[in-house]
Enzyme design. Structure first.
Site, short mmCIF file in Angstrom:
data_model
loop_
_atom_site.label_atom_id
_atom_site.label_comp_id
_atom_site.label_asym_id
_atom_site.label_seq_id
_atom_site.Cartn_x
_atom_site.Cartn_y
_atom_site.Cartn_z
N ASP A 276 -2.92 22.97 34.34
CA ASP A 276 -3.21 23.14 35.76
C ASP A 276 -2.03 22.72 36.63
OD1 ASP A 276 -5.87 24.17 35.55
OD2 ASP A 276 -6.54 22.17 34.97
N GLU B 240 -1.70 17.31 39.92
CA GLU B 240 -0.53 16.62 40.45
C GLU B 240 -0.96 15.45 41.33
OE1 GLU B 240 2.66 17.50 39.45
OE2 GLU B 240 1.38 18.66 38.11
#
Length: 301
Positions: free
Chosen positions: A67, A276
């Site tokens: 991802d 992130e």
């Protein structure tokens, strides 16, 4: 004479490119589909290649990774918020592959996934934005993001998505709720405390947890789910509310579908943006309707 760029470009995460099953999938699909393979070693290399490939006429960019790789490719493609001419394909090679799960793309069959990514028909989908940075899947905050940010890489690799829940149990005994407020587009303010927050463009995060069960990639809305910092008397109370997240009777789960909103917290909030890690006390969210053409699986087409 400059070599003409292939119409399809596969971006492979550097830690995935040596895997035998990845090599086998690339070799098999290349027998029938012509595509270029690029392995960036730094984030700026990825951004530069994606933007140059599109400028040179590439019609499809395939993100091969987890991802986090997908997030980097999306942000490179949506430069200055403009929809690119190229579409996006997905080869799920990460630990969790949460977007692929919600998009109906099977991570267990890399040959089929790569064939779909290269040859499938794209669909125009929404993209989320937080403080000017794009996300295609979910932005999770608070306790859940802390787990993801602090889970050792070796544990992630050995245990897969289960690592997130294991770290969750460890963290659960040290939870400190965040205090803050939700500011709606019309100026209305809702104050309170929270343990966990998820803003979903798609449904799954953290290795398969259905954090935004009502989320849809094409409705022009972001789904926000907040678990209150006020602990329920019984764990079953929260479980029941999760079964019907939009019920007005819910006391511990706040769930809304909104085009834009802002969250402010009393201390920097850990946020996991498509894998992130980010920290901020003010988070401005908005949905970007039909901002990117993406190849989805049959379950989401």
């Amino acid at each position: 004479m400059t070599k003409k760029r292939a119409a399809i470009c596969l971006i492979l995460h550097k830690k995935s490119c040596t895997r035998p099953e990845v090599k086998a999938a690339v070799k098999h699909v290349r027998q029938s589909v012509d595509f270029e393979v690029y392995i960036p070693w730094r984030g700026k290399d990825l951004r530069r290649f994606v933007r140059q490939a599109i400028a040179d006429g590439a019609q499809r960019i395939v993100a091969g990774g987890g991802d986090g790789t997908l997030n980097a490719v999306v942000n490179a493609m949506l430069r200055k918020g403009k929809a690119p001419k190229a579409s996006l394909g997905i080869l799920p090679l990460g630990t969790a592959n949460d977007f692929a799960r919600g998009a109906g793309i099977a991570a267990g069959d890399l040959i089929s996934a790569l064939e779909l990514a290269c040859s499938g028909k794209p669909t125009s989908i929404d993209i989320g934005s937080m403080n000017g940075q794009y996300f295609i899947n979910v932005a999770s905050g608070g306790f859940g993001a802390e787990i993801t940010a602090t889970t050792p890489q070796d544990m992630k690799k050995a245990l897969g998505g289960a690592a997130y829940s294991i770290m969750g149990f460890v963290k659960a005994f040290q939870l400190q709720p965040y205090k803050g407020r939700l500011i709606l587009a019309d100026g209305a303010v809702k104050e309170g405390s929270m343990l966990v927050m998820a803003v979903g463009n798609n449904r799954f995060a953290g290795g398969g947890y259905d954090v935004a069960p009502k989320a849809c990639l094409t409705d022009g809305l972001l789904d926000i789910a907040v678990v209150s910092g006020e602990r329920p008397e019984r764990l079953g109370d929260l479980t029941e509310e999760l079964k019907d997240p939009t019920s007005p009777k819910n006391k511990h789960l706040f769930y809304r579908q909104l085009p834009s909103f802002t969250i402010e917290t009393d201390r920097p909030l850990h946020v996991n943006l498509d894998g992130e890690p980010i920290q901020s006390r003010r988070l401005e969210f908005r949905a970007c309707p039909k901002a990117l053409s993406v190849v989805l699986g049959t379950a989401s087409a």
